[in-house]
Design an enzyme around this catalytic site. Structure first.
Site, mmCIF file in Angstrom:
data_model
loop_
_atom_site.group_PDB
_atom_site.id
_atom_site.type_symbol
_atom_site.label_atom_id
_atom_site.label_comp_id
_atom_site.label_asym_id
_atom_site.label_seq_id
_atom_site.Cartn_x
_atom_site.Cartn_y
_atom_site.Cartn_z
ATOM 1 C CE LYS A 117 54.688 20.173 46.127
ATOM 2 N NZ LYS A 117 53.905 20.806 47.177
ATOM 3 N NE ARG A 138 51.245 14.450 53.386
ATOM 4 C CZ ARG A 138 52.279 14.650 54.201
ATOM 5 N NH1 ARG A 138 52.162 15.510 55.182
ATOM 6 N NH2 ARG A 138 53.402 14.016 54.037
ATOM 7 C CD GLU A 175 47.357 20.134 47.822
ATOM 8 O OE1 GLU A 175 47.495 18.893 47.859
ATOM 9 O OE2 GLU A 175 48.174 20.935 48.294
ATOM 10 C CE LYS A 293 51.784 13.186 40.650
ATOM 11 N NZ LYS A 293 50.345 13.345 40.818
ATOM 12 C CB CYS A 435 57.145 70.633 50.614
ATOM 13 S SG CYS A 435 57.780 69.021 51.110
HETATM 14 S S1 IVH Z 1 51.401 13.673 44.076
HETATM 15 C C1 IVH Z 1 53.385 10.265 46.995
HETATM 16 N N1 IVH Z 1 50.577 15.739 42.732
HETATM 17 O O1 IVH Z 1 52.367 18.110 47.425
HETATM 18 C C2 IVH Z 1 52.940 11.660 46.976
HETATM 19 N N2 IVH Z 1 51.040 16.029 45.043
HETATM 20 O O2 IVH Z 1 54.966 17.213 48.813
HETATM 21 C C3 IVH Z 1 52.028 11.948 45.838
HETATM 22 N N3 IVH Z 1 50.601 18.313 45.849
HETATM 23 O O3 IVH Z 1 51.162 16.259 50.104
HETATM 24 C C4 IVH Z 1 51.673 13.363 45.737
HETATM 25 N N4 IVH Z 1 49.906 19.115 43.934
HETATM 26 O O4 IVH Z 1 49.570 17.876 49.021
HETATM 27 C C5 IVH Z 1 50.968 15.289 43.929
HETATM 28 N N5 IVH Z 1 49.804 17.467 41.381
HETATM 29 C C6 IVH Z 1 50.199 17.014 42.581
HETATM 30 C C7 IVH Z 1 50.237 17.842 43.731
HETATM 31 C C8 IVH Z 1 50.669 17.296 44.949
HETATM 32 C C9 IVH Z 1 50.129 19.386 45.207
HETATM 33 C C10 IVH Z 1 50.990 18.281 47.284
HETATM 34 C C11 IVH Z 1 50.342 17.201 48.075
HETATM 35 C C12 IVH Z 1 51.445 16.456 48.765
HETATM 36 C C13 IVH Z 1 52.591 17.387 48.602
HETATM 37 C C14 IVH Z 1 53.851 16.523 48.450
#
Ligand code: IVH
Length: 673
Positions: A117, A138, A175, A293, A435
């Site tokens: 993430k 976003r 990102e 996912k 000291c």
């Molecule tokens: S998938 C439906 N994959 O995390 C949402 N998000 O809390 C799909 N993010 O706004 C997002 N790394 O900015 C996805 N490998 C990753 C990610 C990621 C960072 C961020 C993204 C999103 C936030 C979600």
């Protein structure tokens, strides 16, 4: 003016090849041509576009440098909303997530696509017929800001998809972030320009992306990773699995997390979490968790969304590395060499997996640079095993009562004068071993593992020994009795006996350890070893003057001066005498120091080629140990050239200048060994 067909073709080729090398350089970090070649291709493209302005198009890599500033960003409505993820913090949360997925699908074992993430900013890129046409932040998930001009400057974002059959429309989501190394560089530049530093790579990325002047964005090095798609029309993108969709984006030349993986079941998820967690600090970018996912896109659809988050995915967060807390006070601690270090006393806060209540502020300049005041709310960061650090003040949380820190004029421990030398950042208590804080630190250093290695002589015990005037110097340790120790508060008889045994054991030591244990300013462990090797005995070292000290490799004037100063203090000589008298001993070695009388003292040597037995460093060391000098180029001043196999031009130069040439055997003979 009609543009010749060859020019059109040449421009097309140049764009293709500049983008190709951009990709190799930025996305793969594996350039295949030298920078100078790249510069030539780029210059030729710019020149042709200058001559034929009709040819300029937005997908030309020449347009990555940014354009004139905007008044404001336009709003963009996302064709498909950019939702967020639910967060999970514990294994139990993940077990529950997987159970919900299995129950929702009525399946036993789920395949997941897992990835880091990224801690950056979510963006959406729209490609029409393969061309980048717009890029947006976003925003609130439904409407974002149009930052197309800025995103064009990001080298790893393709301006054109690398495919012959692009979809009519493709939205790529991912990102934008700044790599840690680029963040460090940017902050170093900001410091040099005396401009405000960024608190972390995320803030730096956000600040750089939201510039109305895209030329500024172009100068900051931003990166991008794709992790999904939005709307798609046409094209043959994989429709079955998320990981295949990502492979397809890779083939279009999007950077996608190299750490992504496909795993099965909760076990696979949790293993991945731990594996990436262990690597977190070594990754080139900041991450704040991992994302799981459901890999099958049909199953994703079946699960759908609740409120604003998908049921098919979850973010498993790592403990935060940054938190907010308050500076309750700024205290000053006194170190071994008398340096006064300001330390922030913090309202305890859980960050990076531990509770933090102190952070060193290094020195006055650092406090001023970050403008940290008592009462401020600050961002505290603790990453991995790095010591906690205040990264920035939250300015709009500064209370009216916030107070500036002033370095005390008197040592807070002994009351002596504090001085700050002009060329130093540090303020020091001038009292030296008078000291008690410095005395304590000197004792702790003396007893430390790499010095005399006295187990059990820790901070608490040293505090008591010094505060009760039982021990003043390291030599006093060697006349301590078990009874005396056991008299101290909280000292059990057994542990007193252990400490006495450890002190006794430390008497048998080595010369490098002893020299290091003395705590001479600027003499660390490596220098202590060099000194021991060079002089062979403590007496020879104590007698050495600055000039002969500088014959030791890596000892310069500053270190030499510290050493002479240390041994010229009667107090220090006395302590050394007492230590020896009380039984501290070591084996002395042969001195390498013959400098004054040696046949080669002050002779200048140049080494070239590979010697049969001696490594270059060894040969250099031997020459320098006897007072010779080793330089890198042959001139009329050179006395000897020592030549091994494949000597190169230096040998030719030596022959031309009629400098004496030696082989290894000749050198060893000259050195007398
Ligand atoms: S998938 C439906 N994959 O995390 C949402 N998000 O809390 C799909 N993010 O706004 C997002 N790394 O900015 C996805 N490998 C990753 C990610 C990621 C960072 C961020 C993204 C999103 C936030 C979600």
């Amino acid at each position: 003016m009609k543009i010749p067909a060859q020019v059109i073709e040449r421009v097309r080729r140049l764009r293709q090849s500049v983008e190709h090398h951009n990709y190799n350089y930025y996305a793969l970090a594996a350039p295949t041509i030298p920078d100078s070649e790249y510069d030539k291709l780029f210059a030729e493209l710019v020149e042709l576009e200058r001559r034929y302005p009709q040819l300029v198009s937005l997908d030309s890599p020449s347009q990555r440098v940014g354009s004139a500033p905007l008044k404001e960003f336009a709003q963009v409505v996302h064709r498909i909303p950019m939702l967020s993820l639910n967060n999970a913090f514990s294994d139990d949360d993940i077990i529950a997530f997987d159970r919900r997925v299995r129950e929702g699908l009525e399946m036993q074992d789920i395949e997941y696509s897992v990835e880091p993430k990224f801690d950056g900013l979510a963006i959406s890129l729209a490609y029409e017929k393969g061309q980048l046409v717009s890029g947006a932040t976003r925003g609130d998930g439904y409407t974002g800001e149009d930052v197309t001009a800025n995103l064009r400057t990001v080298s790893v974002i393709p301006l054109r998809l690398a495919t012959r059959k692009p979809p009519a429309l493709l939205e790529v989501r991912g990102e934008v972030l700044m790599l840690k190394k680029d963040f460090e560089k940017l902050n170093a530049q900001q410091r040099e320009k005396k401009e405000k530093e960024f608190a972390n790579p995320r803030n730096a990325a956000a600040g750089s992306l939201r510039q109305l002047d895209s030329r500024i964005t172009a100068r900051r090095k931003l990166s991008f990773f794709a992790y999904g798609v939005g709307q798609v029309k046409g094209g043959n993108l994989p429709e079955d699995k998320h990981n295949k969709l990502m492979d397809c984006l890779v083939s279009f030349r999007f950077p996608v997390a190299p750490e992504r993986q496909v795993v099965r079941g909760v076990k696979g998820l949790l293993e991945y979490y731990r594996r990436i967690g262990a690597k977190r600090d070594k990754l080139p970018y900041d991450i704040d968790g991992v994302v799981y996912k459901v890999n099958d896109l049909t199953l994703q659809n079946r699960l759908g969304f609740v409120a604003r988050a998908p049921r098919f995915a979850v973010a498993h967060k790592f403990p935060a590395q940054e938190e907010l807390t308050e500076v309750l006070n700024i205290e000053v601690s006194v170190g071994r060499t008398g340096v006064l270090t300001p330390v922030a006393l913090l309202k305890p806060v859980f960050v990076g997996g531990v509770t933090v209540s102190h952070a060193t502020l290094h020195n006055e300049d650092e406090i001023r640079r970050k403008d940290i005041r008592i009462g401020d709310t600050v961002i505290i960061r603790r990453a991995g095993d790095v010591i906690p650090e205040i990264v920035a003040v939250v300015n709009d949380k500064r209370p009216k009562t916030a107070r500036k820190f002033v370095m005390p004029e008197k040592c807070p421990v002994c009351g002596s004068r504090v001085v700050r030398f002009e060329d130093e950042a540090a303020a020091r208590c001038i009292a030296g071993l008078f000291c008690s804080a410095q005395r304590k630190q000197a004792l702790l250093h003396f007893a430390s593992r790499r010095a005399m290695d006295i187990e059990g002589l820790g901070e608490k015990l040293v505090d008591q020994l010094v505060d009760n005037a039982v021990t003043r110097t390291p030599a006093d340790l060697y006349k301590l009795g078990a009874a005396e120790l056991a008299d101290l508060e909280r000292m059990a008889e057994k542990s007193a006996a252990n400490v006495i045994a450890a002190i006794e054991k430390s008497k048998r030591t080595t010369l490098p350890r002893f020299i290091y244990a003395l705590g001479i300013r600027n003499v660390g462990e490596a220098t202590a070893k060099d000194l021991a090797r060079y002089f062979g005995s403590l007496d020879k070292l104590m007698q050495a003057n600055e000039e002969s000290l500088q014959q030791v490799p890596d000892v310069g004037p500053v270190v030499a001066q510290s050493i002479v100063k240390f041994f010229s203090e009667p107090h220090n000589r006395e302590v050394i005498e007492q230590l020896r008298a009380r039984g501290v001993s070591w084996q002395e070695g042969k001195s390498l120091q013959l400098a004054a009388t040696s046949a080669i003292s002050n002779k200048i040597f140049v080494l070239t080629g590979t010697l049969p037995h001696l490594a270059r460093e060894e040969a250099k060391y031997k020459i320098e140990a006897l007072g010779g000098k080793v330089t890198s180029s042959v001139s009329a001043k050179t006395d000897y050239v020592v030549a091994g196999a494949d000597p190169g031009s230096k040998l030719a130069k030596a022959q031309q200048l009629e400098v004496k040439v030696l082989d290894e055997a000749g050198l060893l003979k000259l050195l007398g060994s």
